[in-house]
Every structure is written in C-alpha cells, then in structure tokens.
Write a protein that holds these residues in place. Structure first.
Motif: not given
Length: 292
Positions: A60-85
């Motif tokens: 997540x932290x790396x993607x916030x810098x390198x790939x901010x448009x991806x589902x987790x850093x952009x906030x499109x998918x909640x972090x908790x949901x990603x962990x559950x999946x």
C-alpha cells in the motif's frame, strides 16, 4: 465492483486453473472426472486472487508513491476489504484443495509461498524465484491431486513452468519506470531456458506413435515462444513502462498456452482444448482490466 476486480487481477485468475488442470491431465487424470479436478481448479483461482489482494495490501505505501491510481491507494477499495479477500481467499483455497486429498499438502506450500512473496520476498532478489515457485506449485497441485506423480517429465514441466514465471517477474520489475534493461535481459534469458525445458517435457510426455499429438504440442510451444520473445524484444528496443507492461501481460497470458502445449502432447486435442478454454475469459477481461 470494478476496482475489486482490478485488485485481484481477474484476467489472470483464469490462467490459474489452467495450470492445475494441466497437471492433472498430463499424469493421467481424466477430464470427465470433475470431482477430481474441479476442487484444485477452484483452489487455484482462490489462491491466485488472494495472492493478488495481499500483494497490494502489503504494498500500500509503495503504491501510494508509484501507482496512486490503483484500487487501494486511490481509496476505491477499502483496505479492510482487501485484507478480507486476501486472507479469506487463502482459507477458501485450502478448503477446496482439502477435497482433493494429497493436493492439500501442495496447496499449503503454495499458500505459504504466496505470503512469503507478498510479505517479504518481492522486495528482494528472491522475489522472482518465489513467484516462480508459486506457479510451479500450482501446476504441481494438479499432478499430486491425480495421485499419479510418477512421470518425471511432468515434474520437469512444473519446474520449467515456474522458471518461465520467474522470468516474467524479473521483467515486471521494470514496469513502473522502464529505462533499465538488466531485469528485462535476465527475464528473457530465463524464459528461453524455460521454453527449452518445456520442449523436453513436451517431447517426453508425447506418445512416440502419436505424431499428431507431438506436432501439436511442439507447434503450440513454438508459437508461444515466438509471441513472448517478440514482445520482449520490443521492450528491449523501447524500455518504456508501457512496452514493459505489454511484455509482462503477454507472458502472463501465454501461461495458459504453455499448459496447452503440455496437455496436447500428453493427452491429445480434446483435453488441450479444455485447457485452452481458460484463455478466452483471461484474454477478453485483459482488454478492459489491467493484468499486471
């Protein structure tokens, strides 16, 4: 829903059961035995989707810098949901594999390899080898599920398959920024070695009296090699992020056809077409959802 599908790399999820089905078939498993191979096919899909979700969860932290448009850093998918999946998918995959007897052991090794890669190895030089081990174990899961892992060529095929994926992973290390070609060259070299080993497996698995099956296996493998190496050569000439991502995408979608080559040589056209059917949703979905 679309960001969730992006999170799990849905196009690639359909390449996973092709591996385990191929492993099942090349050691004598019957295509008609749905109770035998469907559990490992489902386990492959669950474990792959889980691995992708956990990959982004850990990154997540790396993607916030390198790939901010991806589902987790952009906030499109909640972090908790990603962990559950992610963690829930691992449990679901192991539960399905338990229905296939000894395949549960390989599934457990695969789950550990997934977590090992996502949590630590991908940040080191061990990462591509760990990813290769994941896909090799995925094919091996089908071999073991058939309870007939007595064909050395099948194990060579699983090893070569993992080596090919290690090559794809080395190439993917240049997809964010492009520029450097060291990883590209190493990845392409590994892919070439893997194709040679897969050729040995194809020729060994084939019935010497069935020339049509042998030709089909060799032809499919040669076609895949041409496509993959052409994409890699283009990326070497123009090592931009876009060209590298295309090379990675080509390598990932080629995995189904490597499975097809093994099955065509060992089992003939009908089982090979069944494996090839997994490429259709993978290819169509990859046109609208990113696969890298």
């Amino acid at each position: 829903m679309r960001p969730v599908l992006q999170l799990v790399r849905l196009p690639n999820v359909f390449t996973a059961p092709a591996d385990s089905l191929a492993g099942w078939l090349i050691v004598g498993g019957a295509l008609a035995d749905l109770r035998g191979w469907l559990p490992v096919g489902g386990a492959s899909m669950c474990l792959y989707a889980a691995g992708m979700a956990l990959n982004d969860w850990y990154d997540l932290e790396v993607d916030r810098a390198e790939r901010p448009d991806r589902p987790l850093p952009s906030g499109a998918v909640p972090v908790g949901l990603a962990a559950t999946i992610g963690w829930g998918g691992l449990v679901a995959g192991l539960a399905l594999a338990s229905l296939a007897g000894p395949a549960m052991i390989i599934a457990g090794m695969l789950a550990l390899a997934i977590v090992f890669y996502d949590a630590w190895a991908k940040k080191t030089w061990v990462g591509p080898w760990a990813m290769g081990a994941c896909r090799g174990l995925n094919l091996l899961m089908g071999i073991v599920a058939a309870r007939a892992p007595d064909r050395p060529a099948a194990w060579v095929g699983a090893f070569a398959f993992g080596l090919f994926v290690a090559g794809v992973t080395w190439i993917s290390r240049s997809e964010a920024f492009g520029g450097a070609t060291r990883n590209l060259r190493l990845g392409l070299w590994l892919q070439r070695v893997a194709v040679v080993l897969l050729g040995v497996a194809v020729l060994t698995l084939a019935d010497p009296l069935d020339r049509a099956a042998t030709f089909a296996g060799v032809f499919v493998l040669a076609a895949v090699a041409f496509k993959v190496f052409a994409a890699g050569a283009r990326a070497l000439r123009e090592p931009s992020p876009g060209m590298v991502q295309r090379a990675v995408k080509t390598g990932v979608l080629a995995l189904v056809w490597l499975d097809v080559a093994l099955v065509a040589a060992a089992c003939g056209p009908v089982p090979a077409l069944a494996v090839a059917a997994f490429w259709i949703p993978a290819y169509l979905l990859a046109r609208v959802l990113y696969a890298t």
